[in-house]
Design an enzyme around this catalytic site. Structure first.
Site, PDB file in Angstrom:
ATOM      1  N   HIS A 121       0.814  -1.219   0.000  1.00 27.56           N
ATOM      2  CA  HIS A 121       0.000   0.000   0.000  1.00 27.56           C
ATOM      3  C   HIS A 121       0.849   1.271   0.000  1.00 27.56           C
ATOM      4  CE1 HIS A 121       0.260   0.150   4.559  1.00 27.56           C
ATOM      5  NE2 HIS A 121       0.326   1.429   4.268  1.00 27.56           N
TER       6      HIS A 121
ATOM      7  N   ASP B 271      -0.644  -7.489   1.475  1.00 23.31           N
ATOM      8  CA  ASP B 271      -0.063  -6.147   1.513  1.00 23.31           C
ATOM      9  C   ASP B 271       1.449  -6.262   1.705  1.00 23.31           C
ATOM     10  OD1 ASP B 271       0.306  -3.437   1.638  1.00 23.31           O
ATOM     11  OD2 ASP B 271      -0.420  -3.224   3.706  1.00 23.31           O
TER      12      ASP B 271
ATOM     13  N   GLY C 222       3.018   5.838   9.120  1.00 26.57           N
ATOM     14  CA  GLY C 222       4.428   6.069   8.816  1.00 26.57           C
ATOM     15  C   GLY C 222       5.301   4.867   9.146  1.00 26.57           C
TER      16      GLY C 222
ATOM     17  N   SER D  30       4.261   1.848   8.383  1.00 26.67           N
ATOM     18  CA  SER D  30       3.888   0.845   7.381  1.00 26.67           C
ATOM     19  C   SER D  30       5.090   0.363   6.585  1.00 26.67           C
ATOM     20  CB  SER D  30       2.908   1.454   6.383  1.00 26.67           C
ATOM     21  OG  SER D  30       1.660   1.551   6.973  1.00 26.67           O
ATOM     22  N   GLY D  31       5.062  -0.899   6.259  1.00 25.66           N
ATOM     23  CA  GLY D  31       6.144  -1.467   5.450  1.00 25.66           C
ATOM     24  C   GLY D  31       7.305  -1.932   6.303  1.00 25.66           C
TER      25      GLY D  31
END
Ligand code: 4AZ
Length: 752
Positions: free
Chosen positions: A87, A139, A241, A243-244
């Site tokens: 995402h 994701d 922030g 994320s990932g």
């Protein structure tokens, strides 16, 4: 009433850290050993509720930059490969070009010089074909670096789990990132990498927590390929922030990446743990993408069989976390009541909002002439329930608008030592900005700021919340400038349970409004002094200040709404046909000019037990409506002797010794000119009226010939967002139960 609109919370991450460095020298390729060593940080040495990491302790953590700012986290899994979340790169179904991105490796603080850090351009971004949105899973993304990373103490890859790898429920793992430190609160300078310990939650436990009704109109289904980590009570979590970024767990001295930070509902909320993409199920997909790349990621075999942890609640005994704040064993005895003692002035009442912070009006402490900050904090003391000694104050933080904006008359005081909470000492719950206090919520007034001691029996402090439009129209007309309802609301209005004694002045007119939800008290609003002697009509909602409070206190917890059953949408007004002319003549029309000085020909004087007079309304030839409380006095078991005088109300003086009970009716004029009885004053109030509308069926049945208004003549509700109050609704009803009494008039009386 405005129905509160709760939009689903925006959950996707993308908050650039402005001005962060990027694209330093793209260093040349280096030779790498064949079997990649992974998951071992150099021995040495937020994410929400976490703390700053030791530099170099998470050497696989990378920062993904777009247009000069940090957008997402990622993890180095091989010299040329970074794992992250899909995402971060897919907008409106389209994959963003790899050229817009760069990868920062070996970075700790994103503010200072990036000594050990280096940047890489991105050659390709790979996302699973079946990725569409975070809630539907898959994701994850792989980034192929334009040139391999230079491995070193601050740059090392993480180990990936094989598909068969099992992480035991309850395992303590770590999430890292440069994301927000709480909802809408970005990581402050120097943008140092944050770490937080999170426990792996089993599917059943996670689904169970999410099944508790809550914000964001939630129907969340945990899917295969997702995992949850966090705590039922919230507070520690990943946030926007992060994320990932990786969720990593240690096994036998080696760190494995169990998850990729994907999404969640808010950050750190109770019963809303973070949701991660589980890495193990994607072993095959990852291997396929990196095929031929040497060295590729390492998938070490799991060295031990995890034991299922007893920590995992099953579906049957799933336990959601309940709020810890806002419990008062006896309403009126508030376990958060704080009295701030400043030398030379009376105590100032505030509320404990966390273990170490007290909220109070800033006006207690700020000199209105010179708004200098007070300096003598050493001499300040805070008295709290069940504490043997007064607390010392370490910091005083007034709201930046405190001196000129009444709605922001707030200050936070930090205690020198956090207090141990107990049933007798606990914080009040603070509402999130999107909190919707239901009309008719049970509320109480509590002392706020400086003032006189208890003003009377505690029932005088009880109130029920009014709907937003009532609040605006009722009190707005009294010069109190109550804005129309908004989202968040601009005002909260209580309807009091008991009358204020005439002539009695409440010197203590500064109050906080506590409202209850499922037995838990929220600090819903604060008043100012403008209401003078009366109990406050409108309160400034506290919810707009939630973010300021949690920002200053870093951790005072905003509690989620507990009541989610809002009943039917909107509010309907019923209307019925009423011909303005009947065989008995016209209803609701005043003779012009006034006959014998009688302005209101339907007004009746109702004399009760010979000495009490209240107002009645003639609604049909044989019937008068009066307020029940006016006619039936408490303690009476029989209907007293009642006389009704018509055609003279206000025209002739009352006999000596008669007591006038105030029970004014509410009359509104329609566009057609007819006057309509809208309500009867509620016991003890000059301003709150029991609506006639809901009693229509009863009145129609009893009276037979009462005349109800045609639909087009009915005062209407203004459309949402407009600033019009219903015409002539200077005084109207909240939602108190109708308290009407129909009096059957004997004909001779009418004729007389
Ligand atoms: C985000 O927007 C995000 N609390 C990441 C994690 C969580 C919420 C939001 C989980 O990147």
């Amino acid at each position: 009433m405005s129905q509160h609109l709760l939009l689903p919370f925006v959950i996707l991450a993308i908050s650039p850290i402005p001005g962060a460095l990027h694209d330093s020298a793209l260093s040349p390729t280096q030779e790498e050993p064949e079997d990649l060593d992974c998951g071992r940080p150099e021995p040495s040495t937020r994410i929400m509720g976490g703390s700053e990491a030791q530099p170099g302790s998470w050497p696989w953590q990378v920062s993904l930059h777009q247009r000069g700012g940090h957008i997402c986290g990622g993890s180095l899994i091989a010299p040329s490969w970074v794992l992250s979340a899909a995402h971060c790169f897919v907008t409106n179904g389209t994959l963003e070009p790899a050229t817009e991105w760069s990868v920062l490796l070996g970075v700790h603080s994103q503010d200072g010089p990036l000594d050990s850090a280096h940047a890489r351009a991105v050659a390709a971004i790979l996302v699973p074909d079946n990725y569409s949105s975070v809630e539907l899973g898959a994701d994850l993304a792989l980034l192929r670096l334009a040139s391999p990373a230079r491995l070193g103490p601050a740059v090392r890859p993480i180990c990936l789990p094989r598909a068969s790898h099992r992480f035991a429920h309850g395992t303590a793992c770590w999430a890292t990132g440069w994301g927000d430190i709480q909802e809408a609160d970005p990581l402050p300078l120097p943008w140092a990498l944050q770490e937080v310990e999170l426990r792996l939650l089993g599917e059943a436990a996670c689904q169970c927590l999410y099944s508790r009704p809550g914000p964001f109109n939630l129907t969340f289904q945990l899917l295969p390929g997702m995992l949850c980590a966090g705590y039922p009570e919230g507070r520690r979590d990943t946030c926007q922030g992060d994320s990932g970024g990786p969720l990593v767990c240690e096994e036998g001295g080696q760190w494995f990446q169990a998850g990729i930070t994907s999404f969640g509902f808010g950050c750190g909320r109770r019963n809303r743990p973070g949701v991660f993409t589980a890495v193990a199920p994607y072993e095959a997909w990852i291997r396929e993408q990196v095929m031929g790349s040497e060295p590729g990621p390492a998938f070490p075999t799991q060295s031990w069989e995890p034991q299922p942890s007893p920590w995992e609640p099953t579906d049957e005994n799933c336990t959601i976390a309940l709020p810890e704040c806002g419990k008062a064993p006896r309403p009126g005895t508030w376990p958060w009541e704080a009295r701030v003692m400043v030398p030379g002035s009376r105590p100032c009442h505030g509320a404990l909002v966390s273990e170490s912070w007290v909220l109070a009006p800033a006006s207690c402490f700020l000199d209105p002439i010179n708004s200098d900050l007070p300096r003598d904090l050493d001499n300040w003391r805070v008295l709290l329930p069940s504490r043997p000694r007064a607390e010392l104050v370490a910091r005083f933080m007034p709201h930046e608008n405190a001196s000129w904006d009444d709605t922001s008359d707030l200050a936070l005081l930090q205690l020198q030592t956090p207090v141990n909470l107990s049933t007798a000492l606990r914080p009040v719950c603070l509402p999130h900005p999107e909190h919707y206090f239901l009309p008719r919520s049970r509320c109480r007034l509590a002392r706020w700021g400086r003032g006189e001691p208890e003003p009377g029996p505690s029932t005088l402090l009880e109130a029920e919340l009014l709907g937003g439009w009532w609040c605006h129209c009722l009190y707005g007309r009294q010069g109190e400038s109550v804005p129309p309802p908004g989202d968040p609301p601009h005002a909260l209005c209580p309807a009091y349970q008991e009358e204020e004694e005439a002539g009695r002045c409440w010197n203590y007119s500064h109050w906080s409004l506590l409202c209850q939800e499922e037995g838990t008290w929220f600090l819903a609003g604060i008043s100012d002094f403008s209401s003078g002697c009366l109990r406050p009509r409108a309160f400034y909602p506290l919810q707009t200040h939630g973010p300021w409070i949690s920002h200053v206190t870093r951790g005072a917890y905003l509690e989620d709404q507990l009541t989610w059953d809002w009943g039917p949408e909107g509010e309907e007004t019923e209307t019925q046909a009423c011909p303005p002319h009947t065989e008995h003549g016209a209803c609701g029309l005043r003779p012009e000019p006034a006959v014998m000085g009688i302005l209101w020909p339907w007004l009746a004087e109702v004399h009760v037990a010979g000495n009490q007079v209240c107002t009645g309304i003639l609604v049909a030839p044989g019937w008068v409506v009066a307020a029940t409380h006016c006619v039936l006095r408490p303690g009476f078991t029989t209907v007293p002797y009642i006389e009704v005088y018509l055609g003279r109300a206000g025209a002739s003086p009352l006999p000596q010794g008669h007591q006038v009970t105030s029970a004014p009716p509410l009359l509104c004029q329609t566009e057609g000119g007819s006057w309509v009885l809208m309500g009867m004053a509620v016991r003890g109030s000059q301003e709150l009226f029991a609506a006639i509308g809901p009693e229509e069926a009863w009145i129609a049945q009893t009276v037979g010939e009462a005349h109800f208004l045609p639909p087009n003549g009915y005062p209407h509700w203004p459309p949402e967002g407009s600033d019009l109050c219903p015409a002539d609704l200077a005084r109207a009803s909240g939602s108190p139960q109708a308290a009407l009494l129909l009096l059957l008039l004997l004909l001779p009386l009418i004729q007389g």
